[in-house]
Design a protein around this motif. Structure first.
Motif, mmCIF file in Angstrom:
data_model
loop_
_atom_site.group_PDB
_atom_site.id
_atom_site.type_symbol
_atom_site.label_atom_id
_atom_site.label_comp_id
_atom_site.label_asym_id
_atom_site.label_seq_id
_atom_site.Cartn_x
_atom_site.Cartn_y
_atom_site.Cartn_z
ATOM 1 N N ILE A 99 -1.589 4.499 -3.244
ATOM 2 C CA ILE A 99 -1.431 5.476 -4.326
ATOM 3 C C ILE A 99 -1.192 4.790 -5.668
ATOM 4 C CG2 ILE A 99 0.068 7.314 -5.218
ATOM 5 C CD1 ILE A 99 0.465 8.309 -2.423
ATOM 6 N N TYR A 100 -0.456 3.704 -5.655
ATOM 7 C CA TYR A 100 -0.051 3.041 -6.896
ATOM 8 C C TYR A 100 -1.250 2.642 -7.752
ATOM 9 C CZ TYR A 100 2.153 -0.381 -9.989
ATOM 10 O OH TYR A 100 2.587 -1.082 -11.093
ATOM 11 N N LEU A 103 -2.824 5.575 -9.563
ATOM 12 C CA LEU A 103 -2.004 6.092 -10.660
ATOM 13 C C LEU A 103 -2.010 5.146 -11.857
ATOM 14 C CD1 LEU A 103 1.086 7.434 -8.657
ATOM 15 C CD2 LEU A 103 -0.825 8.751 -9.590
ATOM 16 N N THR A 122 -2.569 14.123 -1.642
ATOM 17 C CA THR A 122 -1.514 13.517 -0.830
ATOM 18 C C THR A 122 -1.915 13.452 0.635
ATOM 19 O OG1 THR A 122 0.159 14.393 -2.357
ATOM 20 C CG2 THR A 122 0.914 13.657 -0.185
ATOM 21 N N THR A 182 5.363 5.723 -6.653
ATOM 22 C CA THR A 182 5.060 6.716 -7.686
ATOM 23 C C THR A 182 6.137 6.754 -8.765
ATOM 24 O OG1 THR A 182 6.163 8.501 -6.479
ATOM 25 C CG2 THR A 182 3.835 8.125 -6.006
ATOM 26 N N TRP A 183 7.266 6.100 -8.486
ATOM 27 C CA TRP A 183 8.382 6.105 -9.437
ATOM 28 C C TRP A 183 8.607 4.745 -10.090
ATOM 29 C CZ3 TRP A 183 10.484 10.744 -10.519
ATOM 30 C CH2 TRP A 183 10.323 11.775 -9.583
ATOM 31 N N VAL A 297 4.142 12.699 -6.028
ATOM 32 C CA VAL A 297 2.797 12.821 -6.611
ATOM 33 C C VAL A 297 2.716 14.045 -7.509
ATOM 34 C CG1 VAL A 297 0.370 13.280 -6.060
ATOM 35 C CG2 VAL A 297 1.639 11.560 -4.768
ATOM 36 N N ARG A 300 4.485 13.403 -10.801
ATOM 37 C CA ARG A 300 3.979 12.284 -11.601
ATOM 38 C C ARG A 300 2.990 12.785 -12.643
ATOM 39 N NH1 ARG A 300 3.515 6.558 -11.345
ATOM 40 N NH2 ARG A 300 2.407 6.015 -13.263
#
Length: 302
Positions: A99-100, A103, A122, A182-183, A297, A300
């Motif tokens: 995912i990173y 993003l 997701t 995601t954070w 997600v 974000r």
């Protein structure tokens, strides 16, 4: 499913997963070949009369069959460690990138501009990540089972159950890393997950020691560990480690008439297979971590 296919394609293009797979496959092959050569050399020594004998007051010498069985147990024990290690490494690799990269690179913007909801995004990411872990660890497990045949087989079921446990534990860790990426930076996320996973392992180990009566009867300690135990994830384990230790004990104490009772006492400190409660708790943790990934997600901004 489009997101899942896209994610699998991206994962296959990243060399790190291929590197982990090659190293794991080569390590398993090297381990199996070395132990097979060692086993053959020992058998040849016995056939040539070089087995030796035990002292008058010592234990009886091991027979060639017992030595081969001991080598097989050692091989499976090492395989369990290797497969568990690479399952976790693969979990980190997938969790840090699945995912990173979308993003941070801006690919998520184009994905969300299409009729793809964040729920679908997701689910697709999670499905692809879990499938990748199952395939890679599964292939390593198949290779391991093939090498067990070099020793005549006999512990395939124990290894299979341990592979399933390794995959389950890797999925738990991967979901945690996915949510954290995601954070924060993916490297920082991996470090945080590593620390959390290590702390959870310590809590579970202490709880097992408490259950076996090694931590005394302090009720405050018992209550605190019990609460912590049902907060952190539990690594699933099979009966393989305990069964291997039991069989090794039986080999070295073949002349003991009470070997069964003695073996049970000797392996009492080794964690037994996960209970139904542990499996249910693992499933609950998976749902919670997957939900955290979705929430992260959804919140974000891209």
């Amino acid at each position: 499913m489009a997101v899942a296919r896209y994610t699998l394609l991206e994962l296959t293009r990243r060399r790190i997963l291929l590197v982990f797979f090659i190293i794991g496959a080569a390590g398993i092959a090297l381990l199996g070949i070395l132990l097979k050569v060692f086993s053959s050399s020992i058998s040849g020594t016995f056939q040539n009369g070089g087995g030796g004998g035990g002292g008058p007051n010592g234990p009886p010498p091991l027979t060639p069959a017992q030595l081969n069985q001991l080598l097989e147990l050692t091989f499976v024990q090492n395989l369990i460690g290797v497969l568990g290690l690479f399952a976790l490494l693969i979990a980190y690799a997938i969790g840090m990138t699945a995912i990173y990269h979308d993003l941070e690179s801006g690919s998520a913007v184009s994905i969300f501009s299409k009729p793809v909801s964040r729920v679908a995004f997701t689910i697709g990411k999670l499905a692809a990540a879990v499938a990748a872990i199952i395939v890679i660890v599964g292939l390593l497990g198949i290779e391991a089972r093939l090498f067990i045949l070099l020793f005549g087989g006999g512990l395939e079921q124990a290894l299979t159950l341990e592979i399933l446990a390794s995959v389950a534990n890797a999925v738990t860790l991967m979901l945690l890393v996915l949510a954290l990426t995601t954070w924060m930076n993916n490297i920082v996320a991996a470090v945080v997950a590593f620390i959390y996973n290590g702390a959870a392992g310590i809590v579970v180990a202490l709880h097992n020691q408490m259950e076996n009566g090694f931590l005394g009867d302090n009720q405050i300690v018992h209550t605190g560990l019990t609460i912590l135990y049902w907060i952190v994830p539990h690594s699933l384990v099979s009966d393989a480690p305990r069964e291997i230790a039991r069989q090794e004990f039986a080999i070295f104490n073949a002349g003991n008439v009470n070997v069964g009772e003695s073996a049970s006492q000797a392996v009492s400190g080794i964690p037994g297979p996960s209970s139904v409660g542990d499996i249910v708790w693992w499933a609950f943790v998976i749902v919670v971590f997957a939900s955290l990934v979705y929430v992260a997600v959804r919140r974000r901004q891209v």
